[in-house]
Design a protein around this motif. Structure first.
Motif, PDB file in Angstrom:
ATOM      1  N   ILE A  15      52.640  43.977 -10.536  1.00  0.00           N
ATOM      2  CA  ILE A  15      53.257  45.245 -10.136  1.00  0.00           C
ATOM      3  C   ILE A  15      54.463  45.546 -11.005  1.00  0.00           C
ATOM      4  O   ILE A  15      54.667  46.691 -11.451  1.00  0.00           O
ATOM      5  CB  ILE A  15      53.632  45.212  -8.647  1.00  0.00           C
ATOM      6  CG1 ILE A  15      52.384  45.006  -7.777  1.00  0.00           C
ATOM      7  CG2 ILE A  15      54.360  46.489  -8.252  1.00  0.00           C
ATOM      8  CD1 ILE A  15      51.325  46.070  -7.914  1.00  0.00           C
ATOM      9  N   ASP A  16      55.264  44.542 -11.271  1.00  0.00           N
ATOM     10  CA  ASP A  16      56.443  44.755 -12.124  1.00  0.00           C
ATOM     11  C   ASP A  16      56.029  45.203 -13.519  1.00  0.00           C
ATOM     12  O   ASP A  16      56.634  46.111 -14.100  1.00  0.00           O
ATOM     13  CB  ASP A  16      57.276  43.472 -12.208  1.00  0.00           C
ATOM     14  CG  ASP A  16      57.983  43.131 -10.905  1.00  0.00           C
ATOM     15  OD1 ASP A  16      58.110  44.036 -10.056  1.00  0.00           O
ATOM     16  OD2 ASP A  16      58.391  41.963 -10.735  1.00  0.00           O
ATOM     17  N   LEU A  17      55.005  44.550 -14.069  1.00  0.00           N
ATOM     18  CA  LEU A  17      54.525  44.939 -15.393  1.00  0.00           C
ATOM     19  C   LEU A  17      53.979  46.363 -15.387  1.00  0.00           C
ATOM     20  O   LEU A  17      54.221  47.148 -16.311  1.00  0.00           O
ATOM     21  CB  LEU A  17      53.430  43.977 -15.860  1.00  0.00           C
ATOM     22  CG  LEU A  17      53.855  42.565 -16.274  1.00  0.00           C
ATOM     23  CD1 LEU A  17      52.618  41.727 -16.582  1.00  0.00           C
ATOM     24  CD2 LEU A  17      54.771  42.604 -17.497  1.00  0.00           C
ATOM     25  N   PHE A  18      53.226  46.696 -14.350  1.00  0.00           N
ATOM     26  CA  PHE A  18      52.633  48.030 -14.227  1.00  0.00           C
ATOM     27  C   PHE A  18      53.725  49.096 -14.198  1.00  0.00           C
ATOM     28  O   PHE A  18      53.679  50.088 -14.943  1.00  0.00           O
ATOM     29  CB  PHE A  18      51.781  48.073 -12.959  1.00  0.00           C
ATOM     30  CG  PHE A  18      51.142  49.408 -12.681  1.00  0.00           C
ATOM     31  CD1 PHE A  18      50.483  50.112 -13.681  1.00  0.00           C
ATOM     32  CD2 PHE A  18      51.168  49.948 -11.399  1.00  0.00           C
ATOM     33  CE1 PHE A  18      49.885  51.342 -13.414  1.00  0.00           C
ATOM     34  CE2 PHE A  18      50.573  51.158 -11.116  1.00  0.00           C
ATOM     35  CZ  PHE A  18      49.930  51.855 -12.136  1.00  0.00           C
ATOM     36  N   LYS A  19      54.714  48.893 -13.373  1.00  0.00           N
ATOM     37  CA  LYS A  19      55.807  49.867 -13.253  1.00  0.00           C
ATOM     38  C   LYS A  19      56.617  49.973 -14.545  1.00  0.00           C
ATOM     39  O   LYS A  19      57.171  51.028 -14.858  1.00  0.00           O
ATOM     40  CB  LYS A  19      56.728  49.480 -12.096  1.00  0.00           C
ATOM     41  CG  LYS A  19      56.123  49.669 -10.713  1.00  0.00           C
ATOM     42  CD  LYS A  19      57.140  49.262  -9.650  1.00  0.00           C
ATOM     43  CE  LYS A  19      56.622  49.508  -8.255  1.00  0.00           C
ATOM     44  NZ  LYS A  19      57.618  49.095  -7.215  1.00  0.00           N
ATOM     45  N   ALA A  20      56.677  48.874 -15.280  1.00  0.00           N
ATOM     46  CA  ALA A  20      57.446  48.865 -16.530  1.00  0.00           C
ATOM     47  C   ALA A  20      56.642  49.383 -17.722  1.00  0.00           C
ATOM     48  O   ALA A  20      57.178  49.506 -18.831  1.00  0.00           O
ATOM     49  CB  ALA A  20      57.945  47.448 -16.818  1.00  0.00           C
ATOM     50  N   GLY A  21      55.359  49.679 -17.506  1.00  0.00           N
ATOM     51  CA  GLY A  21      54.512  50.137 -18.598  1.00  0.00           C
ATOM     52  C   GLY A  21      54.077  49.029 -19.523  1.00  0.00           C
ATOM     53  O   GLY A  21      53.698  49.275 -20.673  1.00  0.00           O
ATOM     54  N   LYS A  22      54.091  47.790 -19.042  1.00  0.00           N
ATOM     55  CA  LYS A  22      53.799  46.627 -19.887  1.00  0.00           C
ATOM     56  C   LYS A  22      52.565  45.851 -19.431  1.00  0.00           C
ATOM     57  O   LYS A  22      52.308  44.771 -19.938  1.00  0.00           O
ATOM     58  CB  LYS A  22      55.001  45.681 -19.900  1.00  0.00           C
ATOM     59  CG  LYS A  22      56.301  46.309 -20.374  1.00  0.00           C
ATOM     60  CD  LYS A  22      56.236  46.697 -21.848  1.00  0.00           C
ATOM     61  CE  LYS A  22      57.569  47.244 -22.333  1.00  0.00           C
ATOM     62  NZ  LYS A  22      57.501  47.682 -23.748  1.00  0.00           N
ATOM     63  N   HIS A  23      51.814  46.387 -18.491  1.00  0.00           N
ATOM     64  CA  HIS A  23      50.602  45.695 -18.029  1.00  0.00           C
ATOM     65  C   HIS A  23      49.426  46.182 -18.854  1.00  0.00           C
ATOM     66  O   HIS A  23      48.952  47.305 -18.684  1.00  0.00           O
ATOM     67  CB  HIS A  23      50.350  45.966 -16.548  1.00  0.00           C
ATOM     68  CG  HIS A  23      49.477  44.935 -15.886  1.00  0.00           C
ATOM     69  ND1 HIS A  23      48.253  44.560 -16.413  1.00  0.00           N
ATOM     70  CD2 HIS A  23      49.631  44.203 -14.746  1.00  0.00           C
ATOM     71  CE1 HIS A  23      47.703  43.639 -15.631  1.00  0.00           C
ATOM     72  NE2 HIS A  23      48.516  43.408 -14.618  1.00  0.00           N
ATOM     73  N   PHE A  24      48.949  45.332 -19.769  1.00  0.00           N
ATOM     74  CA  PHE A  24      47.916  45.742 -20.697  1.00  0.00           C
ATOM     75  C   PHE A  24      46.543  45.167 -20.363  1.00  0.00           C
ATOM     76  O   PHE A  24      45.622  45.205 -21.186  1.00  0.00           O
ATOM     77  CB  PHE A  24      48.314  45.347 -22.120  1.00  0.00           C
ATOM     78  CG  PHE A  24      49.615  45.969 -22.575  1.00  0.00           C
ATOM     79  CD1 PHE A  24      50.051  47.178 -22.049  1.00  0.00           C
ATOM     80  CD2 PHE A  24      50.406  45.343 -23.538  1.00  0.00           C
ATOM     81  CE1 PHE A  24      51.252  47.757 -22.458  1.00  0.00           C
ATOM     82  CE2 PHE A  24      51.595  45.917 -23.955  1.00  0.00           C
ATOM     83  CZ  PHE A  24      52.022  47.126 -23.418  1.00  0.00           C
ATOM     84  N   ARG A  25      46.401  44.642 -19.147  1.00  0.00           N
ATOM     85  CA  ARG A  25      45.099  44.178 -18.652  1.00  0.00           C
ATOM     86  C   ARG A  25      44.850  44.785 -17.267  1.00  0.00           C
ATOM     87  O   ARG A  25      44.309  44.151 -16.387  1.00  0.00           O
ATOM     88  CB  ARG A  25      45.063  42.650 -18.555  1.00  0.00           C
ATOM     89  CG  ARG A  25      45.143  41.923 -19.884  1.00  0.00           C
ATOM     90  CD  ARG A  25      43.821  41.996 -20.639  1.00  0.00           C
ATOM     91  NE  ARG A  25      43.769  41.096 -21.779  1.00  0.00           N
ATOM     92  CZ  ARG A  25      44.262  41.360 -22.978  1.00  0.00           C
ATOM     93  NH1 ARG A  25      44.880  42.510 -23.199  1.00  0.00           N
ATOM     94  NH2 ARG A  25      44.150  40.493 -23.984  1.00  0.00           N
ATOM     95  N   LEU A  26      45.228  46.036 -17.111  1.00  0.00           N
ATOM     96  CA  LEU A  26      45.105  46.687 -15.803  1.00  0.00           C
ATOM     97  C   LEU A  26      43.671  46.725 -15.299  1.00  0.00           C
ATOM     98  O   LEU A  26      43.432  46.717 -14.091  1.00  0.00           O
ATOM     99  CB  LEU A  26      45.634  48.121 -15.886  1.00  0.00           C
ATOM    100  CG  LEU A  26      47.095  48.371 -15.525  1.00  0.00           C
ATOM    101  CD1 LEU A  26      47.375  49.859 -15.564  1.00  0.00           C
ATOM    102  CD2 LEU A  26      47.440  47.795 -14.156  1.00  0.00           C
ATOM    103  N   TYR A  27      42.722  46.777 -16.213  1.00  0.00           N
ATOM    104  CA  TYR A  27      41.315  46.856 -15.811  1.00  0.00           C
ATOM    105  C   TYR A  27      40.855  45.606 -15.062  1.00  0.00           C
ATOM    106  O   TYR A  27      39.807  45.617 -14.424  1.00  0.00           O
ATOM    107  CB  TYR A  27      40.424  47.096 -17.026  1.00  0.00           C
ATOM    108  CG  TYR A  27      40.610  46.081 -18.131  1.00  0.00           C
ATOM    109  CD1 TYR A  27      39.940  44.862 -18.100  1.00  0.00           C
ATOM    110  CD2 TYR A  27      41.460  46.334 -19.205  1.00  0.00           C
ATOM    111  CE1 TYR A  27      40.114  43.920 -19.104  1.00  0.00           C
ATOM    112  CE2 TYR A  27      41.632  45.407 -20.224  1.00  0.00           C
ATOM    113  CZ  TYR A  27      40.964  44.205 -20.160  1.00  0.00           C
ATOM    114  OH  TYR A  27      41.134  43.280 -21.155  1.00  0.00           O
TER     115      TYR A  27
END
Length: 635
Positions: A15-27
């Motif tokens: 969640i932290d990565l997602f909110k920060a725009g840094k989650h590159f394996r969201l799929y």
């Protein structure tokens, strides 16, 4: 009755990565994932919809009833709705029914992270997996070498739906059928790479795939995800790289798509001056929103990871970079510095390229960028955008404008060809003769050529040979390799019957031989992006419409001497300067009879004379065939 079981595969770190725009394996987290929970098989669903009042999964398993399977919103303000639904299997058809908390409107949306979709015009998502046993280990191990910037890179650009169709009913070839016909054809013609125009799911055939809805789903027009993997696998096994067109620049506002996803401007920029594209009547991503950046970069990495793509050609980069692109005065707002550059896009593109090159060795990103924006293909650590290559649109337009002129006038326009060398090494340029140049009344490439039939084909051979001798990598749209006579029509097959005629056979033969020459001559690729790989002999013979140059590799003995004659006049005793003594050995002549030419040629080996010319100590007198490119080695 709600049979959704509360369950999450997200961690707090996700969640932290997602909110920060840094989650590159969201799929791996969002979307539909088959799994077992407490011994029960089913599907975990997760969707980002922060402005939703409620979200339900509807499908063929619950008669599309809104509240049968309601998802639960996470407590952490991420805006993610999730839950596990037991007893749903692979192949289940579904959508998200979303009630907006803004206006209460209820919509049905396809899953932005679906791995598979129904075949258009149907619009639902399909529960699927990505399981596949790859057999391309050798290619993947050697990809860094095959895809390097100092290696041959000759790209066959194609539209899967109109390359070849079934004769009896004009229906598409499947991915599996293409794995037979296409792989053999690319081997035969010698291209090093194939580029697929967008194969992500799109609803509207006339968009050619450039209006995407299913960013993580290969179009079901030609088969399922594993079928596409099989096609790419077969290409890799035969040593052919695969580039995918990727479209992060805009998306359509179809009711089931990303637009106004939860009743808000979730994926698109809320300001219409930044969030709507006037040319394509489509929506533009909000590149400054962290979650959207995670979505897009995850999508890029997804195709590299799960489909073994060797490169991404990024569409319409210029439209992303400039706030005033296709907008009149008053229709755009300057950035905080008063400029016209979109700072969010610049930041996004840099991060995208960094993520790609950090995570996948040996891949390339290629920008379709038509302006003079600086350092598109330069590393981000020196201020560039970080792309591996950039389309040389200026070369394409100048060259095609020159070639359509009657040969009698070419002596007045030679600067249109020589100008490209003043900027050829400011970027890592790819020379494109793309799909955009054979549609909308522009005629086919062959149809642009002046003169009678013989001269038209001679000009086409001259154009292709000049392209392959010019510094930079190469791209040719399908049909060009055999001289397609008519414009490209996405609704039918290429005119393969033309290969029954000798002139068209000759074009295919010269493309095959040029690909062979490109791959076998280090001078044509080792320094294709650096100025020390090119040297003019004479660019100023406007009167005869002739110029000559040297292409250089790492070793002097690999140097090639190239002479181009842009008129149908045979020039006897045409003298050019040569840098050193020895013999000039002919290795290529576009006027060979096997290509449909007149057969005018020099001796296979000619003695270089100690007579100064063109500012050099040595020279040689040549015969220049009509409308030709000839190439030699000094031996």
């Amino acid at each position: 009755m709600n049979t959704v079981i509360t369950h999450s595969i997200f961690t707090d770190f996700d969640i932290d990565l997602f909110k920060a725009g840094k989650h590159f394996r969201l799929y791996e987290k969002l979307g539909a994932h088959m799994m077992s929970l407490n011994g029960v098989q089913g599907v975990y669903f997760a969707v980002w919809a922060p402005s939703a009042h409620s979200v339900s999964v509807v499908g063929d398993f619950n008669f599309w009833q809104q509240h049968s399977h309601s998802l639960n919103v996470r407590w952490d303000s991420s805006g993610i709705w999730e839950g596990f639904i037991p007893n749903i299997e692979k192949g289940a058809i579904y959508k998200y029914k979303i009630q907006s908390s803004i206006d209460g409107v209820v919509t049905e949306k396809a899953d932005p992270f679906a791995f598979f979709c129904e075949q258009p015009p149907k619009t639902a998502s399909v529960v699927w997996d990505l399981d596949y046993d790859w057999n391309d280990a050798k290619w993947m191990q050697n990809r860094k070498e095959n895809n390097a910037l100092d290696k041959p890179f000759s790209v066959y650009e194609m539209h899967l739906g109109s390359w070849k169709r079934h004769v009896e009913d004009n229906s598409f070839l499947s991915y599996q059928e293409l794995a037979l016909d296409l792989v053999q054809y690319l081997k035969e013609t010698g291209f090093t790479h194939v580029e697929f125009m967008p194969i992500m799911e799109y609803p509207y055939d006339p968009s050619w795939g450039y209006q995407l809805v299913g960013y993580f789903a290969p179009t079901s027009r030609f088969g399922n995800p594993q079928d596409l993997m099989y096609l790419i696998d077969k290409l890799h096994q035969e040593g052919i790289g695969v580039i995918l067109d990727w479209v992060p620049s805009h998306f359509p506002d179809d009711a089931h798509g990303l637009g106004f996803f939860d009743g808000s401007n979730l994926f698109e920029h809320p300001d219409r001056r930044k969030g709507y594209h006037p040319d394509w009547k489509s929506l533009v991503f909000n590149y400054g929103r962290n979650e959207v950046r995670s979505f897009l970069i995850s999508n890029a990495l997804f195709w590299l990871q799960h489909y073994h793509a060797d490169g991404l050609r990024v569409d319409a980069v210029a439209s992303m970079l400039y706030l005033d692109y296709s907008r009149k005065k008053g229709e755009w707002e300057p950035n905080i510095y008063g400029g016209r550059e979109n700072l969010d896009t610049i930041s996004f593109l840099k991060e995208f390229n960094e993520a790609v090159y950090l995570n996948y060795e040996g891949v390339q990103t290629i920008a379709e960028e038509s302006t003079s924006f600086p350092m598109v293909s330069r590393p981000t650590f020196i201020g560039g955008l970080g792309f591996g290559m950039k389309w040389m649109m200026g070369w394409m337009h100048d060259t095609l404008d020159y070639f359509k002129k009657d040969t009698i006038y070419r002596k007045y326009h030679q600067n249109e060809l020589t100008f490209s060398m003043t900027y050829a090494f400011t970027e890592n340029f790819m020379l494109p003769l793309s799909h955009d140049e054979v549609v909308y009344g522009k005629k086919s490439i062959l149809g642009r050529m002046p003169g009678d039939e013989w001269q038209q084909f001679a000009n086409l051979r001259l154009l292709y040979a000049y392209m392959f001798m010019h510094p930079g990598t190469k791209l040719l749209f399908m049909g060009g390799e055999f001289g397609q006579s008519s414009e490209w029509n996405f609704e039918k097959s290429l005119d393969w019957y033309l290969l029954e005629f000798s002139f068209h056979k000759g074009i295919k033969k010269i493309i095959t031989d040029l690909n062979t020459l490109y791959k076998s001559q280090p001078a044509l690729y080792e320094k294709q992006f650096t100025p020390d790989g090119f040297e003019w002999i004479n660019y100023s013979d406007h009167q005869n419409a002739v110029f000559s140059f040297i292409r250089k590799g790492n070793n002097q003995e690999d140097d090639l001497v190239v002479v181009c004659n842009f008129t149908p006049v045979v020039r006897e005793n045409y003298t050019i300067g040569i840098p050193r003594s020895g013999n000039l050995q002919s290795i290529f002549n576009s006027d060979e009879t096997i290509y449909g030419g007149s057969g005018v040629q020099n001796s296979k080996r000619m003695l270089i004379q100690s007579i100064p010319y063109d500012g050099r100590d040595y020279s040689v007198a040549l015969i220049l065939p009509p409308l030709s490119v000839i190439a030699f080695q000094i031996v």
